[in-house]
Design a protein around this motif. Structure first.
Motif, PDB file in Angstrom:
ATOM      1  N   ASN A  86      59.237  30.259  49.539  1.00  0.00           N
ATOM      2  CA  ASN A  86      60.061  31.465  49.484  1.00  0.00           C
ATOM      3  C   ASN A  86      61.083  31.361  48.361  1.00  0.00           C
ATOM      4  O   ASN A  86      61.582  30.273  48.056  1.00  0.00           O
ATOM      5  N   THR A  87      61.426  32.477  47.792  1.00  0.00           N
ATOM      6  CA  THR A  87      62.400  32.496  46.700  1.00  0.00           C
ATOM      7  C   THR A  87      63.758  31.982  47.162  1.00  0.00           C
ATOM      8  O   THR A  87      64.444  31.269  46.416  1.00  0.00           O
ATOM      9  N   ASP A  88      64.139  32.310  48.412  1.00  0.00           N
ATOM     10  CA  ASP A  88      65.458  31.901  48.891  1.00  0.00           C
ATOM     11  C   ASP A  88      65.485  30.469  49.422  1.00  0.00           C
ATOM     12  O   ASP A  88      66.547  29.942  49.765  1.00  0.00           O
ATOM     13  N   GLY A  89      64.317  29.815  49.525  1.00  0.00           N
ATOM     14  CA  GLY A  89      64.255  28.432  49.990  1.00  0.00           C
ATOM     15  C   GLY A  89      64.562  28.251  51.459  1.00  0.00           C
ATOM     16  O   GLY A  89      64.771  27.119  51.935  1.00  0.00           O
ATOM     17  N   ASN A  90      64.578  29.326  52.228  1.00  0.00           N
ATOM     18  CA  ASN A  90      64.908  29.263  53.656  1.00  0.00           C
ATOM     19  C   ASN A  90      63.619  29.254  54.473  1.00  0.00           C
ATOM     20  O   ASN A  90      62.820  30.188  54.402  1.00  0.00           O
ATOM     21  N   TYR A  91      63.456  28.198  55.310  1.00  0.00           N
ATOM     22  CA  TYR A  91      62.248  28.076  56.131  1.00  0.00           C
ATOM     23  C   TYR A  91      62.602  27.826  57.606  1.00  0.00           C
ATOM     24  O   TYR A  91      61.780  27.327  58.368  1.00  0.00           O
ATOM     25  N   ILE A  92      63.820  28.165  57.983  1.00  0.00           N
ATOM     26  CA  ILE A  92      64.313  27.868  59.324  1.00  0.00           C
ATOM     27  C   ILE A  92      64.228  29.112  60.199  1.00  0.00           C
ATOM     28  O   ILE A  92      64.607  30.211  59.790  1.00  0.00           O
ATOM     29  N   GLY A  93      63.751  28.914  61.430  1.00  0.00           N
ATOM     30  CA  GLY A  93      63.754  29.981  62.409  1.00  0.00           C
ATOM     31  C   GLY A  93      62.620  30.980  62.234  1.00  0.00           C
ATOM     32  O   GLY A  93      61.647  30.748  61.514  1.00  0.00           O
ATOM     33  N   SER A  94      62.786  32.104  62.908  1.00  0.00           N
ATOM     34  CA  SER A  94      61.787  33.167  62.880  1.00  0.00           C
ATOM     35  C   SER A  94      62.399  34.438  62.309  1.00  0.00           C
ATOM     36  O   SER A  94      63.627  34.584  62.242  1.00  0.00           O
ATOM     37  N   VAL A  95      61.535  35.383  61.960  1.00  0.00           N
ATOM     38  CA  VAL A  95      61.968  36.625  61.356  1.00  0.00           C
ATOM     39  C   VAL A  95      61.015  37.736  61.786  1.00  0.00           C
ATOM     40  O   VAL A  95      59.815  37.492  62.004  1.00  0.00           O
ATOM     41  N   THR A  96      61.528  38.947  61.954  1.00  0.00           N
ATOM     42  CA  THR A  96      60.640  40.069  62.297  1.00  0.00           C
ATOM     43  C   THR A  96      59.783  40.429  61.090  1.00  0.00           C
ATOM     44  O   THR A  96      60.134  40.151  59.942  1.00  0.00           O
ATOM     45  N   LEU A  97      58.656  41.061  61.376  1.00  0.00           N
ATOM     46  CA  LEU A  97      57.779  41.493  60.276  1.00  0.00           C
ATOM     47  C   LEU A  97      58.521  42.437  59.331  1.00  0.00           C
ATOM     48  O   LEU A  97      58.332  42.380  58.114  1.00  0.00           O
ATOM     49  N   LYS A  98      59.369  43.298  59.892  1.00  0.00           N
ATOM     50  CA  LYS A  98      60.089  44.266  59.068  1.00  0.00           C
ATOM     51  C   LYS A  98      61.041  43.550  58.117  1.00  0.00           C
ATOM     52  O   LYS A  98      61.094  43.864  56.911  1.00  0.00           O
ATOM     53  N   ASP A  99      61.760  42.556  58.630  1.00  0.00           N
ATOM     54  CA  ASP A  99      62.668  41.802  57.768  1.00  0.00           C
ATOM     55  C   ASP A  99      61.899  40.920  56.797  1.00  0.00           C
ATOM     56  O   ASP A  99      62.337  40.700  55.665  1.00  0.00           O
ATOM     57  N   ALA A 100      60.759  40.425  57.217  1.00  0.00           N
ATOM     58  CA  ALA A 100      59.955  39.554  56.351  1.00  0.00           C
ATOM     59  C   ALA A 100      59.462  40.324  55.127  1.00  0.00           C
ATOM     60  O   ALA A 100      59.477  39.807  54.001  1.00  0.00           O
ATOM     61  N   LEU A 101      59.021  41.565  55.346  1.00  0.00           N
ATOM     62  CA  LEU A 101      58.569  42.366  54.202  1.00  0.00           C
ATOM     63  C   LEU A 101      59.755  42.787  53.349  1.00  0.00           C
ATOM     64  O   LEU A 101      59.660  42.805  52.112  1.00  0.00           O
ATOM     65  N   ALA A 102      60.881  43.107  54.002  1.00  0.00           N
ATOM     66  CA  ALA A 102      62.077  43.493  53.252  1.00  0.00           C
ATOM     67  C   ALA A 102      62.533  42.360  52.340  1.00  0.00           C
ATOM     68  O   ALA A 102      62.935  42.591  51.196  1.00  0.00           O
ATOM     69  N   GLU A 103      62.450  41.128  52.836  1.00  0.00           N
ATOM     70  CA  GLU A 103      62.847  39.974  52.036  1.00  0.00           C
ATOM     71  C   GLU A 103      61.702  39.439  51.183  1.00  0.00           C
ATOM     72  O   GLU A 103      61.890  38.505  50.404  1.00  0.00           O
ATOM     73  N   SER A 104      60.522  40.001  51.359  1.00  0.00           N
ATOM     74  CA  SER A 104      59.323  39.611  50.615  1.00  0.00           C
ATOM     75  C   SER A 104      59.037  38.115  50.751  1.00  0.00           C
ATOM     76  O   SER A 104      58.799  37.402  49.773  1.00  0.00           O
ATOM     77  N   LEU A 105      59.021  37.647  51.998  1.00  0.00           N
ATOM     78  CA  LEU A 105      58.826  36.226  52.266  1.00  0.00           C
ATOM     79  C   LEU A 105      57.357  35.829  52.068  1.00  0.00           C
ATOM     80  O   LEU A 105      56.466  36.338  52.754  1.00  0.00           O
ATOM     81  N   ASN A 106      57.142  34.928  51.160  1.00  0.00           N
ATOM     82  CA  ASN A 106      55.779  34.493  50.846  1.00  0.00           C
ATOM     83  C   ASN A 106      55.140  33.747  52.013  1.00  0.00           C
ATOM     84  O   ASN A 106      53.928  33.862  52.253  1.00  0.00           O
ATOM     85  N   THR A 107      55.938  32.965  52.734  1.00  0.00           N
ATOM     86  CA  THR A 107      55.376  32.182  53.829  1.00  0.00           C
ATOM     87  C   THR A 107      54.830  33.072  54.936  1.00  0.00           C
ATOM     88  O   THR A 107      53.796  32.766  55.541  1.00  0.00           O
ATOM     89  N   VAL A 108      55.487  34.188  55.197  1.00  0.00           N
ATOM     90  CA  VAL A 108      55.024  35.107  56.240  1.00  0.00           C
ATOM     91  C   VAL A 108      53.728  35.794  55.808  1.00  0.00           C
ATOM     92  O   VAL A 108      52.787  35.923  56.598  1.00  0.00           O
ATOM     93  N   SER A 109      53.662  36.236  54.565  1.00  0.00           N
ATOM     94  CA  SER A 109      52.440  36.877  54.063  1.00  0.00           C
ATOM     95  C   SER A 109      51.270  35.905  54.129  1.00  0.00           C
ATOM     96  O   SER A 109      50.146  36.278  54.513  1.00  0.00           O
ATOM     97  N   ALA A 110      51.525  34.650  53.731  1.00  0.00           N
ATOM     98  CA  ALA A 110      50.470  33.640  53.773  1.00  0.00           C
ATOM     99  C   ALA A 110      50.023  33.375  55.207  1.00  0.00           C
ATOM    100  O   ALA A 110      48.822  33.207  55.491  1.00  0.00           O
ATOM    101  N   ARG A 111      50.979  33.338  56.160  1.00  0.00           N
ATOM    102  CA  ARG A 111      50.635  33.083  57.565  1.00  0.00           C
ATOM    103  C   ARG A 111      49.799  34.234  58.129  1.00  0.00           C
ATOM    104  O   ARG A 111      48.825  34.005  58.868  1.00  0.00           O
ATOM    105  N   LEU A 112      50.162  35.464  57.800  1.00  0.00           N
ATOM    106  CA  LEU A 112      49.379  36.617  58.265  1.00  0.00           C
ATOM    107  C   LEU A 112      47.968  36.580  57.687  1.00  0.00           C
ATOM    108  O   LEU A 112      46.983  36.842  58.385  1.00  0.00           O
ATOM    109  N   MET A 113      47.882  36.249  56.410  1.00  0.00           N
ATOM    110  CA  MET A 113      46.565  36.157  55.771  1.00  0.00           C
ATOM    111  C   MET A 113      45.717  35.081  56.448  1.00  0.00           C
ATOM    112  O   MET A 113      44.514  35.259  56.666  1.00  0.00           O
ATOM    113  N   ASP A 114      46.362  33.976  56.815  1.00  0.00           N
ATOM    114  CA  ASP A 114      45.637  32.887  57.462  1.00  0.00           C
ATOM    115  C   ASP A 114      45.129  33.321  58.832  1.00  0.00           C
ATOM    116  O   ASP A 114      44.067  32.872  59.288  1.00  0.00           O
TER     117      ASP A 114
END
Length: 774
Positions: A518-546
């Protein structure tokens, strides 16, 4: 002298003067001259003195009529024409009376009283040897334009004049006076690609003939004497004097009062020059796409067979087709203005940042790679192609690129006349950032604005439909939409921020395991899908793809109208694929159209010159997503403009340098629902913004000619800085024009929505399910 009179009388007495001899000689000369004239006219009519038009040619004079490109709001955007044949046919009722009055008063005051040839004018021209003006009537001038051409300066000019008289007489028998006026004004070349009064009115005054003022009509009529000598664009003083002469003629013959003439003469000559070359005017890139589309349609739709049984096709250059397009001229203007405003600003900042770049405008590549880029540009240049056609050797061609030469180059402050080598000019042009914008109605597929680049004259490449670029995070909504459609996830569904690793061999991963960050370097905790897309989190997109695999995502993208090749690899979750802007806009529009994909269209219908409909568009639609999945995806993207990378659409003024000097037009102050997504590719080579309101979807891309041309930092190179401002400026202009009816409403919510969007309610439901042991 008086003393000679008796002698004269004596010499004229009947004994000394033979009257019969002189009378006989006179009649011989007169009859011989009459016979000679009759013979000359007969010879001319038989074609001995030069080719004469047949009855069929008189009945249907050949005029190439340019195809007209007409916007959805009835504005002519441009024409498709052969060189020097930019002609738009105008009817008599389309001409203002004062234009006709000016024509008659200046060119042929006895037009309605003769039959093609003016005897009084001819006699005057003959006796004064042309010093008191010529004798060509309007009909004779038409005859010359249609069938004879330019007047010769040798003996042929006399035979041409005789042919003019004969053809003029025939034209008068064939056509009414009104028809002759219209034919003449439609045929005359007013210069600067203005063939005929219709084109001339648009090019010199940006209006239709019927809307011309008296003083404007006088300018155009004055050009009939010489479109070059009295051209208002290049010979302003001459044109003004000639206009005043025409006004004087109108007063002389009673079409104006002296007071009106004097008042009009005092007015300054005001042009609104609107050139109609392919690289000039409005919607230049779009018009090129229209031409390409119509040419393909013509090949697939012959109009019939000729006498020999061969297929005949419409001529886009000569048949006067009327091409009605979906573009709205007002929205197109706003789009072009938005591009110019932001790109001027962005380029200035880019140039500042490049001052200390030793390999400017390239970054992170070697000198050898730079040379390859420049040499490739040389190989594909128009200069090299022209020299090859002229028979020059490769050595001569390459040497020419090292020789300084005079040239005019593009700049955002206007063109610059300079001296540089052609090779240096290639390097100069490489430093410019480019853009593409496309806007369409999701429900109809009608494209409303299309800007393919910054200036078609200097940059022909169309970044809307011609080029594909890496799309970055703008691809992520397709990943989320697939997960929502298959797994029924809510925007409130929580997913870990933690890194996810795709091992070698899975989903095309090779070399080593793939672990996006992720650009922000934050990998702690969980996040809603809405916030994940808003923050454009790469780890969440990769997890969904997986969870769902790349193939379902690709299948959805294809159903959304994307035709470009997409590799079935893990990295598609981050947008590593290269797609066209037109594909992205078509795909995003599906979300606003309740999951129904509508193919983007640029042509509404086509008519022939007589108004017969030849083609009419019927939207191509197909169901792709459930209305529920489409609406939930929109809800996710609304979060991007509320709290994520697109929130600067709503934020207040900031004193930060980037907002004050680079994010053009900020603050924007949008308060209405907007679904959107920014996109930034590796090394910030590409900046994207896709924005949707209920009845309009608009996509913007910005980047360099080559991926090695980019800003050094993501602050300037991100989609929110490079592309979003163009979208914002465009939409603000569209909203200010209330006649466009661009929606500020909420997106249409499906009935019986089963996915919960309220995160408080969603959390409560989950707690209750946990308590019940589900």
């Amino acid at each position: 002298m008086i003393k000679w009179i008796p002698e004269i009388r004596k010499s004229m007495s009947s004994e000394n003067f033979n009257y019969k001899k002189y009378i006989k000689a006179f009649w011989i000369i007169f009859v011989s001259a009459l016979v000679l004239v009759v013979c000359l006219f007969l010879l001319a009519s038989w074609g001995v003195l030069g080719k004469m038009p047949t009855f069929e040619e008189l009945e249907n004079p050949k005029n190439d009529l340019a195809a007209q490109i007409i916007s959805s709001d009835g504005v002519q955007l441009g024409t498709v024409f052969k060189p020097n044949e930019n002609r738009t046919p105008i009817k008599y009722n389309d001409l203002p009376q004062h234009l006709i009055d000016a024509l008659i008063a200046t060119e042929d005051v006895r037009f309605y009283n003769h039959s093609g040839v003016d005897p009084r004018g001819t006699l005057r021209a003959f006796t004064s040897l042309g010093r008191k003006g010529g004798a060509s009537t309007i009909t004779q001038q038409l005859a010359r334009l249609l069938f004879i051409g330019l007047r010769s300066k040798n003996l042929d000019k006399y035979t041409q004049k005789i042919r003019e008289w004969v053809i003029a007489a025939r034209l008068e028998r064939q056509y009414t006076k009104d028809e002759i006026i219209v034919m003449y004004l439609n045929k005359y070349d007013f210069a600067r690609q203005a063939i005929g009064i219709g084109s001339a009115s648009r090019i010199y005054f940006n209006k239709q003939p019927i809307d011309l003022k008296i003083e404007e009509a006088a300018v155009l009529i004055g050009m009939l004497k010489s479109a070059t000598l009295y051209n208002p664009k290049t010979r302003f003083e001459n044109a003004t004097k000639r206009r005043n002469t025409v006004l004087g003629q109108m007063a002389k013959y009673g079409y104006l009062t002296v007071r009106e003439k004097d008042s009009l003469r005092r007015l300054p000559l005001k042009l609104k020059y609107t050139p109609e070359g392919y690289s000039e005017g409005r919607a230049t890139y779009f018009r090129k796409q229209v031409k390409k589309w119509v040419e393909q349609w013509i090949k697939a739709n012959p109009k019939g067979k000729n006498k020999e049984g061969e297929l005949e096709y419409y001529d886009i250059y000569g048949d006067g087709l009327k091409i009605y397009v979906t573009i709205d001229s007002r929205m197109q203007q706003y789009a072009e203005e938005a591009v110019a405003e932001h790109m001027t600003n962005l380029q200035r900042e880019f140039d500042k940042k490049e001052l200390h770049n030793k390999t400017s405008p390239f970054r992170e590549i070697s000198n050898q790679q730079i040379d390859r880029i420049i040499n490739q540009a040389i190989q594909t240049s128009s200069r090299r192609r022209k020299m090859r056609n002229d028979g020059k050797s490769e050595k001569e061609i390459l040497a020419s690129f090292e020789k300084k030469t005079e040239m005019t180059v593009f700049s955002w402050k206007g063109t610059i006349d300079t001296i540089m080598t052609p090779r240096d000019s290639i390097l100069y042009y490489k430093r410019f950032l480019h853009t593409g914008l496309m806007s369409m109605e999701p429900q109809t597929g009608e494209v409303k604005a299309w800007v393919g680049g910054i200036d078609h004259k200097y940059f022909k490449y169309d970044h809307v439909n011609q080029g594909a670029r890496q799309v970055g995070s703008t691809f992520k909504p397709f990943v989320y939409a697939t997960a929502i459609d298959q797994l029924k996830y809510s925007p409130c569904y929580k997913i870990p921020r933690a890194k996810v690793t795709i091992p070698v061999g899975k989903y095309g991963v090779s070399g080593k395991d793939w672990t996006p960050t992720n650009t922000d370097g934050n990998y702690i905790g969980s996040v809603t899908l809405k916030d994940a897309l808003a923050e454009s989190l790469n780890t969440v997109s990769a997890r969904l793809m997986d969870q769902i695999g790349p193939e379902p995502i690709i299948n959805l993208a294809k159903k959304l109208g994307i035709k470009s090749e997409i590799d079935s690899v893990a990295s598609i979750a981050l947008g590593t694929e290269t797609l066209k802007l037109s594909e992205m806009v078509g795909a995003y529009s599906t979300f606003a159209n309740e999951g129904i994909y509508t193919k983007p269209v640029i042509i509404s219908h086509i008519r022939d010159k007589n108004g017969t409909v030849l083609y009419e568009n019927f939207p191509e639609k197909r169901d792709v997503l459930s209305s529920e999945a489409a609406y939930v995806t929109l809800n996710l993207m609304e979060g991007v403009t509320q709290t994520g990378s697109g929130k600067r659409l709503r934020t207040k003024a900031s004193n930060q340098y980037v907002f004050k000097n680079v994010v053009t037009g900020h603050p924007y102050g949008f308060t209405n629902p907007i679904a959107g997504k920014t996109g930034t590719t590796q090394n910030h080579s590409d900046g994207w913004f896709m924005g949707i309101v209920p009845n309009l979807c608009t996509g913007v891309w910005v980047g360099g000619d080559n991926r090695s041309i980019h800003f050094e930092s993501i602050t300037y190179g991100q989609g929110g800085t490079m592309a979003l401002p163009i979208w914002a400026l465009f939409m603000k202009k569209c909203y200010q024009d209330t006649s466009l009816n661009i929606s500020k409403s909420d997106f249409k919510k499906p009935e019986n929505l089963s996915i919960e969007l309220d995160c408080d309610v969603y959390e409560k439901m989950n707690r209750e399910e946990d308590e019940l042991g589900f």
